[in-house]
Design a protein around this motif. Structure first.
Motif, PDB file in Angstrom:
ATOM      1  N   UNK A 198       0.848  -1.194   0.000  1.00 24.68           N
ATOM      2  CA  UNK A 198       0.000   0.000   0.000  1.00 24.68           C
ATOM      3  C   UNK A 198       0.882   1.242   0.000  1.00 24.68           C
ATOM      4  N   UNK A 199       0.568   2.157  -0.872  1.00 24.97           N
ATOM      5  CA  UNK A 199       1.321   3.413  -0.944  1.00 24.97           C
ATOM      6  C   UNK A 199       0.316   4.564  -0.943  1.00 24.97           C
ATOM      7  N   UNK A 200       0.415   5.449   0.036  1.00 24.22           N
ATOM      8  CA  UNK A 200      -0.507   6.582   0.109  1.00 24.22           C
ATOM      9  C   UNK A 200      -0.224   7.558  -1.030  1.00 24.22           C
ATOM     10  N   UNK A 201      -1.277   8.101  -1.601  1.00 25.31           N
ATOM     11  CA  UNK A 201      -1.120   8.965  -2.780  1.00 25.31           C
ATOM     12  C   UNK A 201      -0.821  10.415  -2.430  1.00 25.31           C
ATOM     13  N   UNK A 202      -1.212  10.876  -1.242  1.00 26.58           N
ATOM     14  CA  UNK A 202      -1.223  12.320  -0.996  1.00 26.58           C
ATOM     15  C   UNK A 202      -0.316  12.784   0.137  1.00 26.58           C
ATOM     16  N   UNK A 203       0.574  11.925   0.641  1.00 25.33           N
ATOM     17  CA  UNK A 203       1.345  12.336   1.811  1.00 25.33           C
ATOM     18  C   UNK A 203       2.265  13.519   1.505  1.00 25.33           C
ATOM     19  N   UNK A 204       3.008  13.458   0.417  1.00 27.14           N
ATOM     20  CA  UNK A 204       3.923  14.559   0.095  1.00 27.14           C
ATOM     21  C   UNK A 204       3.151  15.861  -0.130  1.00 27.14           C
TER      22      UNK A 204
END
Length: 309
Positions: A198-204
């Protein structure tokens, strides 16, 4: 003293070879449509532990369904056995087999023997011995599987020194440790398992526009959402940055698909956008290889989302 399943399986096969002969003895696991060789005492068939075949193609499947006897001195006289497709790979002139069942009655696998040549009809007299050995083996197996579930829970509870300080989830070191321990169980018992990347799309973007506090809140929402939909024996990890992973134990493909849907729904409800990839641990490749496949699927999903956006 024989007190573990692996030693008991080996001792049982050695005893049966001495008593009955036969070129191949196996302890197997049925998992979905896979028939997995856990242990083998082979003298000519070329069978090794870890090999898998299609369960419905096997003589054992027909034996379990009651289409033929536990002991067949001449399989050509049993149409269901003579017609089993796996006979092309395992030439079977004679066969013996006993189901191995869990304490709840569910089928785990079989204790079975094969020989390319028909055997004397007198081997039918060995049914009581074969049944007893299968029952003892199943008892040891059931005890170990129960203790394995307890060991998983103890592992999770004792992983305080391998946790991410922000989310409280397992960290990268803990993930690698749990993956290795579960792979040992999968190899020993033929368990299936599922891994999710799972990789979050909006963290950066969140960190850049709203500050690190908002980014940390996003990570916490993701962690709590994942915890809501997993079992106590499963593993959730934050591998670093915006990367998460899940290990779902003793989980078949259909269970994994249902779990993945719940994960997606939970993340959406927590207002977390993420890209996911899933892969099953199957005979032929281990959990690390499965996770690499899940990670590659996650990357493809992330690229696809970027194109659509």
């Amino acid at each position: 003293m024989i007190d573990d399943f692996a030693a008991a399986a080996q001792a049982t096969m050695a005893y049966l070879r001495h008593r009955l002969g036969f070129r191949l003895w196996m302890v197997t696991r049925t998992e979905g449509d896979d028939w997995i060789v856990l242990y083998a005492d082979d003298a000519g068939y070329g069978i090794t532990p870890g090999q898998s075949f299609r369960w419905t193609d096997t003589v054992c499947a027909r034996m379990v369904l009651g289409h033929g006897p536990n002991i067949a001195p001449s399989t050509i006289d049993v149409p269901a056995y003579a017609q089993a497709p796996l006979g092309r790979h395992l030439p079977t002139g004679a066969y013996v087999g006993i189901p191995l069942r869990r304490g709840d009655g569910s089928l785990f696998g079989t204790l079975c023997g094969f020989d390319p040549q028909p055997q004397p009809p007198s081997i039918r007299e060995e049914l009581d011995t074969l049944t007893l050995l299968g029952s003892l083996l199943a008892t040891i197996l059931d005890r170990e599987l129960d203790s394995g579930s307890e060991a998983r829970l103890a592992d999770r509870a004792g992983a305080d020194d391998a946790r991410d300080s922000l989310t409280g989830l397992v960290n990268r070191r803990g993930w690698d440790m749990f993956l290795q321990r579960e792979e040992e169980r999968c190899s020993r018992y033929g368990h299936s398992a599922c891994v999710v990347s799972i990789d979050l799309d909006d963290l950066k973007f969140t960190n850049d526009t709203q500050g690190q506090g908002s980014g940390d809140a996003l990570l916490m929402r993701a962690a709590r959402a994942l915890e809501q939909v997993t079992r106590g024996t499963d593993v959730i990890a934050r591998l670093g940055g915006d990367e998460f992973a899940m290990l779902m134990v003793e989980c078949d493909y259909f269970d994994a698909q249902a779990m993945l849907m719940r994960v997606q729904e939970a993340l959406a409800a927590a207002d977390v956008r993420a890209s996911l990839g899933m892969a099953m641990r199957k005979p032929g490749y281990d959990l690390e290889e499965a996770f690499a496949m899940a990670d590659a699927e996650m990357v493809r999903a992330k690229r696809s989302r970027k194109v659509l956006n």
